[in-house]
Design a protein around this motif. Structure first.
Motif, PDB file in Angstrom:
ATOM      1  N   GLU A  44     -10.458  11.353 -46.744  1.00  0.00           N
ATOM      2  CA  GLU A  44     -10.493  12.669 -46.095  1.00  0.00           C
ATOM      3  C   GLU A  44     -11.413  12.688 -44.882  1.00  0.00           C
ATOM      4  OE1 GLU A  44     -11.664  15.282 -49.179  1.00  0.00           O
ATOM      5  OE2 GLU A  44      -9.780  15.104 -50.304  1.00  0.00           O
ATOM      6  N   GLY A  45     -12.427  11.842 -44.907  1.00  0.00           N
ATOM      7  CA  GLY A  45     -13.380  11.851 -43.797  1.00  0.00           C
ATOM      8  C   GLY A  45     -12.978  10.993 -42.631  1.00  0.00           C
ATOM      9  N   ALA A  46     -11.788  10.379 -42.677  1.00  0.00           N
ATOM     10  CA  ALA A  46     -11.372   9.461 -41.611  1.00  0.00           C
ATOM     11  C   ALA A  46     -10.159   9.998 -40.873  1.00  0.00           C
ATOM     12  CB  ALA A  46     -11.057   8.085 -42.199  1.00  0.00           C
ATOM     13  N   SER A  47     -10.017   9.588 -39.622  1.00  0.00           N
ATOM     14  CA  SER A  47      -8.840   9.934 -38.830  1.00  0.00           C
ATOM     15  C   SER A  47      -7.618   9.223 -39.410  1.00  0.00           C
ATOM     16  CB  SER A  47      -9.048   9.501 -37.381  1.00  0.00           C
ATOM     17  OG  SER A  47      -7.838   9.563 -36.651  1.00  0.00           O
ATOM     18  N   ASP A  48      -6.408   9.698 -39.056  1.00  0.00           N
ATOM     19  CA  ASP A  48      -5.205   9.019 -39.536  1.00  0.00           C
ATOM     20  C   ASP A  48      -4.536   8.206 -38.431  1.00  0.00           C
ATOM     21  OD1 ASP A  48      -4.117  10.971 -37.937  1.00  0.00           O
ATOM     22  OD2 ASP A  48      -2.980  11.962 -39.523  1.00  0.00           O
ATOM     23  N   ARG A  49      -5.282   7.940 -37.361  1.00  0.00           N
ATOM     24  CA  ARG A  49      -4.749   7.110 -36.270  1.00  0.00           C
ATOM     25  C   ARG A  49      -5.565   5.824 -36.199  1.00  0.00           C
ATOM     26  NH1 ARG A  49      -1.123   9.631 -33.141  1.00  0.00           N
ATOM     27  NH2 ARG A  49      -0.956  11.902 -33.337  1.00  0.00           N
ATOM     28  N   PHE A  50      -4.864   4.704 -36.296  1.00  0.00           N
ATOM     29  CA  PHE A  50      -5.536   3.413 -36.320  1.00  0.00           C
ATOM     30  C   PHE A  50      -4.644   2.374 -35.654  1.00  0.00           C
ATOM     31  CE2 PHE A  50      -6.451  -0.709 -38.313  1.00  0.00           C
ATOM     32  CZ  PHE A  50      -7.817  -0.796 -38.105  1.00  0.00           C
ATOM     33  N   GLU A  51      -5.251   1.545 -34.817  1.00  0.00           N
ATOM     34  CA  GLU A  51      -4.499   0.468 -34.169  1.00  0.00           C
ATOM     35  C   GLU A  51      -4.581  -0.769 -35.059  1.00  0.00           C
ATOM     36  OE1 GLU A  51      -4.339  -2.041 -29.973  1.00  0.00           O
ATOM     37  OE2 GLU A  51      -5.508  -0.185 -30.114  1.00  0.00           O
ATOM     38  N   MET A  52      -3.441  -1.081 -35.670  1.00  0.00           N
ATOM     39  CA  MET A  52      -3.392  -2.169 -36.637  1.00  0.00           C
ATOM     40  C   MET A  52      -3.723  -3.509 -35.985  1.00  0.00           C
ATOM     41  SD  MET A  52      -0.234  -3.040 -39.224  1.00  0.00           S
ATOM     42  CE  MET A  52       0.956  -3.079 -37.870  1.00  0.00           C
ATOM     43  N   SER A  53      -4.503  -4.331 -36.697  1.00  0.00           N
ATOM     44  CA  SER A  53      -4.876  -5.651 -36.190  1.00  0.00           C
ATOM     45  C   SER A  53      -3.676  -6.594 -36.240  1.00  0.00           C
ATOM     46  CB  SER A  53      -6.017  -6.237 -37.024  1.00  0.00           C
ATOM     47  OG  SER A  53      -7.153  -5.409 -36.986  1.00  0.00           O
ATOM     48  N   SER A  54      -3.493  -7.353 -35.175  1.00  0.00           N
ATOM     49  CA  SER A  54      -2.464  -8.395 -35.159  1.00  0.00           C
ATOM     50  C   SER A  54      -3.134  -9.704 -35.541  1.00  0.00           C
ATOM     51  CB  SER A  54      -1.833  -8.494 -33.766  1.00  0.00           C
ATOM     52  OG  SER A  54      -0.819  -9.474 -33.751  1.00  0.00           O
ATOM     53  N   MET A  55      -2.674 -10.312 -36.626  1.00  0.00           N
ATOM     54  CA  MET A  55      -3.333 -11.476 -37.185  1.00  0.00           C
ATOM     55  C   MET A  55      -2.526 -12.746 -36.922  1.00  0.00           C
ATOM     56  SD  MET A  55      -5.637  -9.512 -38.406  1.00  0.00           S
ATOM     57  CE  MET A  55      -6.693 -10.763 -39.139  1.00  0.00           C
ATOM     58  N   ARG A  56      -3.231 -13.856 -36.762  1.00  0.00           N
ATOM     59  CA  ARG A  56      -2.529 -15.132 -36.730  1.00  0.00           C
ATOM     60  C   ARG A  56      -1.799 -15.326 -38.049  1.00  0.00           C
ATOM     61  NH1 ARG A  56      -6.048 -20.259 -34.980  1.00  0.00           N
ATOM     62  NH2 ARG A  56      -5.055 -21.019 -36.887  1.00  0.00           N
ATOM     63  N   PRO A  57      -0.583 -15.876 -38.029  1.00  0.00           N
ATOM     64  CA  PRO A  57       0.191 -16.002 -39.267  1.00  0.00           C
ATOM     65  C   PRO A  57      -0.529 -16.758 -40.382  1.00  0.00           C
ATOM     66  CG  PRO A  57       1.569 -16.447 -37.366  1.00  0.00           C
ATOM     67  CD  PRO A  57       0.175 -16.342 -36.852  1.00  0.00           C
ATOM     68  N   ASP A  58      -1.387 -17.719 -40.017  1.00  0.00           N
ATOM     69  CA  ASP A  58      -2.065 -18.510 -41.043  1.00  0.00           C
ATOM     70  C   ASP A  58      -3.406 -17.908 -41.456  1.00  0.00           C
ATOM     71  OD1 ASP A  58      -3.337 -19.050 -38.667  1.00  0.00           O
ATOM     72  OD2 ASP A  58      -3.444 -21.216 -38.946  1.00  0.00           O
ATOM     73  N   THR A  59      -3.661 -16.656 -41.049  1.00  0.00           N
ATOM     74  CA  THR A  59      -4.875 -15.964 -41.473  1.00  0.00           C
ATOM     75  C   THR A  59      -4.752 -15.543 -42.938  1.00  0.00           C
ATOM     76  OG1 THR A  59      -5.209 -15.091 -39.243  1.00  0.00           O
ATOM     77  CG2 THR A  59      -6.405 -14.014 -41.022  1.00  0.00           C
ATOM     78  N   VAL A  60      -5.783 -15.805 -43.716  1.00  0.00           N
ATOM     79  CA  VAL A  60      -5.767 -15.387 -45.118  1.00  0.00           C
ATOM     80  C   VAL A  60      -5.733 -13.866 -45.184  1.00  0.00           C
ATOM     81  CG1 VAL A  60      -7.022 -15.419 -47.309  1.00  0.00           C
ATOM     82  CG2 VAL A  60      -6.976 -17.465 -45.870  1.00  0.00           C
ATOM     83  N   ALA A  61      -4.773 -13.333 -45.943  1.00  0.00           N
ATOM     84  CA  ALA A  61      -4.577 -11.890 -46.045  1.00  0.00           C
ATOM     85  C   ALA A  61      -5.077 -11.328 -47.359  1.00  0.00           C
ATOM     86  CB  ALA A  61      -3.091 -11.561 -45.892  1.00  0.00           C
TER      87      ALA A  61
END
Length: 517
Positions: A163-180
């Motif tokens: 509730e205390g955060a905005s709902d707009r966020f720029e999603m991070s683009s990750m290298r495909p071999d980045t551990v998720a």
């Protein structure tokens, strides 16, 4: 902090744990599975849970809020957070929000005991823990050993953080071999190990599974727990990839599930054999309207032939069995229900390559029985902080050793024989527990059964059967052995029969043979 693959997790011979082409692919993020549907059908139901409906747009907003909350707490890309939660929207929001921010969720089995939670949370170096008030109370004795800086509780501080955060966020683009994501193996054969799944691993597995099984109008009742990869990746993320709806349940109970099938009208069911067994034995099933169901999916353990017959004959549904392990993201074999073959867990999915090898790693001819090896995009990045354990099973040439004994026919259909470690050596004769268990399951009084090895001074090992009877049934050990004797070779006959109220299985339905041993 975990980011890209560490050199210590390279396979022998300098071959990466992922396809070598992965590093050349464009950036990606698992949460794109949501974003794609927001652009196409934002108000379509993505998740239904206990009467609440979350559209794709709503899931997108909530996960944006969680990602922003992580940023506000200086939880950065590559950091790990631990989720000790039952299935539900909170687990999905935290997991997908973490993906968006490049933060790595350690999705912990909510059924673990406090000492086991301590092991997997502290090993992962998590900086934040999200759990329920009930589970926080249960792990109070190990709280100081977890290593986390902060705890969020569902029903209070977790919702307040959103509730205390905005709902707009720029999603991070990750290298495909980045551990998720970190998913710790169930530990059925030893200490749990944190499997490192990458963004490419999970996107590919969810998408490939959806291409085989799901359509945009499908409604999948995901009965498998979301803290296991089968429920999370192939169930929820798989139906997200198709643009359909996931019907999620907090925990499996036969009668409420049957009621939910009638009210929610799912087109597909995704679970494990033990669940289908409980549903088929419920007195309520005969009066239940199952007409909406078209397909039942199962994995984690082979489905007994008797239960497959029940699904097809009595439920009038198709059956699709899949096979895999956490280390392969998790599914590497599957087929559509109309192409399923009796006793088979399907054929290689996506770009997965399979081979059956002998004890020396040499490929066997068609029909030969040996260990299944796999390679392709599904193969994970290995075990977190365990290079030696990684090197044992992620071997030269990009192959992963599954530890399962199989045979494969000319069309590539795989038939599981048993786990290598579960094989019982009776004076030099090999006994695979599943051979005996399949016969036990045919007995009308037996609800569940496992067969394990028991030390013997003469033969080295002999089989021992552990059996749970159906309600109201009576059976003696002598009657069990008399039933098996004409159906099995003498060395396969259990020398001991033990009756229990319930056969020990993990939350994913896997047999806990280690406990029985």
């Amino acid at each position: 902090m975990i980011s890209h693959l560490s050199p210590s997790f390279k396979r022998p011979g300098g071959i990466s744990n992922l396809n070598e082409t992965a590093k050349d692919l464009p950036g990606m993020n698992i949460a794109e599975l949501i974003g794609n549907q927001v652009r196409i059908r934002p108000e379509h139901p993505a998740v239904e849970f206990e009467g609440r409906v979350y559209s794709y747009a709503a899931i997108d907003r909530l996960t944006n809020q969680f990602a922003l909350y992580l940023n506000s707490k200086d939880v950065n890309a590559g950091d790990v957070i631990a989720l000790v939660l039952e299935s539900g929207p909170e687990l999905l929001i935290a997991t997908l929000g973490s993906f968006k921010a490049g933060v790595i969720p350690n999705v912990v089995n909510a059924m673990l005991r406090p000492e086991e939670v301590q092991t997997v949370v502290s090993d992962s170096e998590a900086v934040l823990l999200i759990t329920s008030p009930e589970r926080e109370a249960a792990i109070k004795s190990v709280r100081m050993q977890l290593g986390v800086k902060e705890v969020l509780l569902t029903g209070s501080t977790f919702e307040a953080a959103l509730e205390g955060a905005s709902d707009r966020f720029e999603m991070s683009s990750m290298r495909p071999d980045t551990v998720a994501c970190l998913l710790y193996t169930s530990g059925t054969t030893g200490q749990p190990k944190g499997v490192m799944l990458t963004h490419l691993n999970i996107i590919d597995n969810a998408t490939q599974f959806a291409r085989v099984h799901f359509g945009s109008e499908d409604r999948v009742l995901v009965a498998a727990p979301l803290f296991h990869c089968w429920g999370l990746i192939n169930g929820v993320l798989g139906i997200f990839a198709a643009g359909g709806t996931a019907i999620v349940v907090r925990r499996f109970k036969a009668e409420p599930i049957l009621e939910l099938i009638e009210s929610a009208r799912p087109t597909q069911f995704l679970g494990v054999p033990a669940m289908v067994n409980h549903l088929s034995r419920s007195p309520a099933v005969t009066a239940c309207d199952l007409s909406s169901l078209k397909i039942v999916h199962s994995a984690a353990a082979p489905m007994p032939g008797e239960l497959i017959d029940t699904l097809q004959r009595d439920w009038k549904v198709g059956y699709a069995e899949s096979y895999g392990l956490t280390e392969v993201s998790p599914v590497i074999t599957t087929t559509p229900a109309n192409q399923t073959r009796a006793g088979s867990c399907g054929r290689a999915m996506g770009d997965t390559e399979l081979k059956v090898v002998d004890n020396d790693g040499r490929s066997l001819p068609v029909g030969g029985v040996g260990e299944l090896w796999a390679r392709g995009t599904a193969v994970s990045a290995g075990y977190f902080k365990k290079p030696e354990a990684t090197a044992e099973v992620f071997v030269a040439g990009g192959w992963f050793r599954t530890g399962d004994v199989v045979r494969m026919d000319e069309q590539g259909y795989v038939y599981i024989v048993d786990r290598i470690k579960d094989m019982i050596n009776v004076g030099g004769e090999k006994v695979y527990p599943r051979d005996v268990e399949e016969v036990l399951f045919r007995h009308p009084s037996i609800a569940d059964a496992l067969v394990v090895g028991k030390a013997d001074p003469v033969l080295g090992e002999v089989p021992r059967a552990v059996i749970a009877l159906k309600p109201g049934s009576k059976l003696s050990g002598e009657e069990v052995i008399a039933y098996l004797r004409p159906k099995l070779a003498s060395f396969k006959i259990p020398r001991e029969v033990q009756f229990v109220d319930a056969v020990p299985r993990s939350a994913s339905g896997k047999a806990l043979r280690r406990i029985l041993r």
